[in-house]
Design a protein around this motif. Structure first.
Motif, short mmCIF file in Angstrom:
data_model
loop_
_atom_site.label_atom_id
_atom_site.label_comp_id
_atom_site.label_asym_id
_atom_site.label_seq_id
_atom_site.Cartn_x
_atom_site.Cartn_y
_atom_site.Cartn_z
N UNK A 142 64.78 1.89 116.33
CA UNK A 142 63.10 1.08 116.33
C UNK A 142 62.05 2.15 116.63
N UNK A 143 62.14 2.99 117.33
CA UNK A 143 61.20 4.11 117.45
C UNK A 143 61.86 5.58 118.51
N UNK A 144 61.59 6.38 118.46
CA UNK A 144 62.55 6.79 119.51
C UNK A 144 61.43 8.72 119.61
N UNK A 145 61.81 9.06 120.54
CA UNK A 145 61.08 10.64 120.33
C UNK A 145 62.35 11.65 119.91
N UNK A 146 61.40 12.33 118.83
CA UNK A 146 61.88 13.75 117.75
C UNK A 146 63.50 13.27 117.46
N UNK A 147 63.36 12.68 116.59
CA UNK A 147 64.94 11.76 116.14
C UNK A 147 64.48 11.54 114.77
N UNK A 148 64.71 12.63 113.78
CA UNK A 148 63.50 12.08 112.20
C UNK A 148 65.03 11.24 112.01
N UNK A 149 65.20 10.73 111.07
CA UNK A 149 66.42 9.92 110.06
C UNK A 149 65.86 9.49 109.06
N UNK A 150 67.37 10.96 108.49
CA UNK A 150 67.45 11.01 106.88
C UNK A 150 68.57 10.02 106.07
N UNK A 151 68.04 9.67 104.97
CA UNK A 151 68.91 9.11 104.13
C UNK A 151 69.18 9.78 102.56
N UNK A 152 70.16 9.57 101.61
CA UNK A 152 70.69 10.12 100.70
C UNK A 152 71.85 8.95 100.00
N UNK A 153 71.56 9.25 98.63
CA UNK A 153 72.69 8.09 97.85
C UNK A 153 72.75 8.69 96.87
N UNK A 154 74.50 9.01 95.99
CA UNK A 154 74.16 8.78 94.50
C UNK A 154 75.33 7.92 93.96
N UNK A 155 75.38 7.68 92.74
CA UNK A 155 76.13 6.91 92.17
C UNK A 155 77.45 7.66 91.60
N UNK A 156 78.56 7.17 91.83
CA UNK A 156 78.86 7.64 90.86
C UNK A 156 80.46 6.46 90.40
N UNK A 157 81.30 7.13 89.26
CA UNK A 157 82.31 6.39 88.38
C UNK A 157 83.97 6.41 89.06
N UNK A 158 84.55 6.08 89.72
CA UNK A 158 85.36 6.23 89.47
C UNK A 158 86.87 5.59 88.42
N UNK A 159 87.19 6.60 87.89
CA UNK A 159 88.19 6.28 86.00
C UNK A 159 89.04 6.11 86.33
N UNK A 160 90.18 5.50 85.21
CA UNK A 160 91.93 5.59 85.96
C UNK A 160 92.40 7.05 85.42
N UNK A 161 93.31 6.95 86.70
CA UNK A 161 93.80 7.94 86.50
C UNK A 161 92.87 9.94 86.02
N UNK A 162 91.68 9.62 86.63
CA UNK A 162 90.26 10.57 86.43
C UNK A 162 90.27 11.05 87.69
#
Length: 420
Positions: A108-128
């Motif tokens: 909720x709050x803290x000293x010197x505690x930067x919080x980073x987020x990131x994401x990426x979508x991907x698709x899993x295909x048959x035998x690839x």
């Protein structure tokens, strides 16, 4: 038998053993079934976490090796890993997925505690094989700094403070001499920040309340307190206040702009001073470099010539606080030359951060690859050293290991010979 003939036999034996190792690795099914479902493979060998942050000092202190990685299918978390400990290949049922990365558990709050987020979508295909490369991580909480101008700091009591409240009641107090920043979790729909100054100035009790709306995640809010409309000192040098003269102004900086992750880190004399509220964590000690340790179950003796013993274990445990930037192996041997190793997809100079065309052969020998940014690796050459036993002479074969991170570079030598 002359030396040239013995060399020929050694070459044949070495090639044969290498072929056996590579062939054995090649027999593994790259697409094993999962609960009867059609599957594909996610390759994360080249997955790099890129921190985008306007303030280089903060970004340079972030250890991406400890980031948490979730593989999600819709709202379901399929697999979870620590980035530095992720397998290179993950088998998944066919479908749409998202890789979500975060720098830890959001507080909720803290000293010197930067919080980073990131994401990426991907698709899993048959035998690839599907690859995930760069995942951009941005600051996702709110940074707040409190600055006291000299006009007020020199007159306020030591117990004066500023209380800051945001989100679902997250609260923290900034004391008079506090120079750290506080990081607040951003709560959707609750984007108001309230700062309240309370303290004694020249014997008078004062309280100043300010509310700031439309607060955004990824921004740095610097709230500066000063005196305004102050009276002139009287004949005794004291300032007589006729009312509340404490003023608060805020500066907002967006920290999520695109930056080059290879930007040069600021020198000490270029860093923002204390009044700017941007004191960074203490940087690593220059020149210390990663730690190279011989574990209890290893037979390695560093920087000495070791006789090759069948069944022996030759491995090192290498760790870094900030993540590897250099991880190289140079082979110095009268037999394992560039001409000899090239047909085996090997080289006398191997880069385990960027293995390139040698990646498959290195993996076949059990060596780590694509280790950039990781904080711990086991360097195990137990399957490679016995191949040198075919050397008809007692030549010395040397492996020079060079590893580095933000704090420096370390070099160690592993030397082997057979018992001919």
């Amino acid at each position: 038998m002359n030396r040239q003939t013995m060399k020929k036999y050694f070459n044949i034996a070495f090639v044969a053993l290498m072929a056996i190792i590579v062939a054995a690795c090649g027999k593994e099914d790259p697409f094993p079934p999962v609960d009867g479902s059609e599957v594909g493979t996610l390759n994360v060998k080249k997955m790099v976490l890129k921190i985008e942050n306007e303030e280089n000092i903060v970004r340079s202190s972030v250890n991406v090796g400890s980031f948490l990685v979730d593989i999600c299918k819709g709202d379901e978390v399929v697999d979870s890993y620590v980035y530095s400990e992720m397998p290179e290949v993950i088998t998944l049922p066919v479908g749409q997925y998202t890789v979500k990365v975060r720098s830890g558990e959001l507080q909720p709050v803290a000293w010197e505690a930067p919080y980073f987020e990131g994401s990426q979508d991907f698709e899993v295909k048959k035998k690839e094989i599907t690859e995930v490369s760069t995942v951009v991580c941005k600051l996702a909480n709110v940074r707040v700094s409190i600055i006291f101008d000299d006009s007020i700091k020199n007159l306020m009591s030591d117990d004066s403070k500023v209380n800051v409240v945001m989100g679902d009641g997250a609260s923290i107090d900034f004391a008079k001499n506090e120079t750290r920043s506080a990081y607040f979790a951003y709560v959707e729909g609750s984007n108001t920040l309230v700062a309240t100054f309370s303290g004694t100035i020249q014997g008078g009790q004062y309280e100043e309340f300010k509310a700031y709306t439309d607060v955004k995640p990824g921004n740095h809010y610097k709230i500066t307190y000063s005196l305004h409309n102050g009276e002139l000192p009287d004949t005794s040098g004291n300032i007589v206040f006729s009312g509340v003269n404490v003023d608060a102004s805020v500066t907002e900086t967006d920290l999520t702009i695109n930056v080059n992750p290879d930007d040069e880190i600021l020198d000490d004399d270029e860093r923002p001073d204390e009044d700017g509220g941007d004191n960074p964590p203490t940087p690593p000690t220059p020149g210390s470099g990663p730690s190279i340790v011989v574990p209890d179950d290893s037979d390695i003796v560093l920087d000495s010539v070791m006789d090759i013993v069948n069944g022996a274990t030759y491995k090192l445990v290498i760790t870094s606080e900030t993540g590897f930037t250099v991880f190289k192996v140079d082979i110095i041997s009268p037999y394992l030359t560039e001409d000899f190793l090239a047909p085996l997809s090997m080289s006398t100079h191997l880069d385990l951060v960027n293995p390139g065309q040698y990646g498959e052969a290195l993996s076949g020998l059990g060596l780590p690859i694509n280790v950039g940014g990781k904080t711990s690796e086991t360097f195990d050459i137990s399957s490679l050293v016995p191949l040198l036993d075919a050397d008809p002479e007692s030549d010395v074969h040397e492996f020079v290991l060079t590893v580095g991170d933000a704090s420096g570079t370390v070099t160690k030598s592993l030397k082997f010979r057979n018992l001919k």
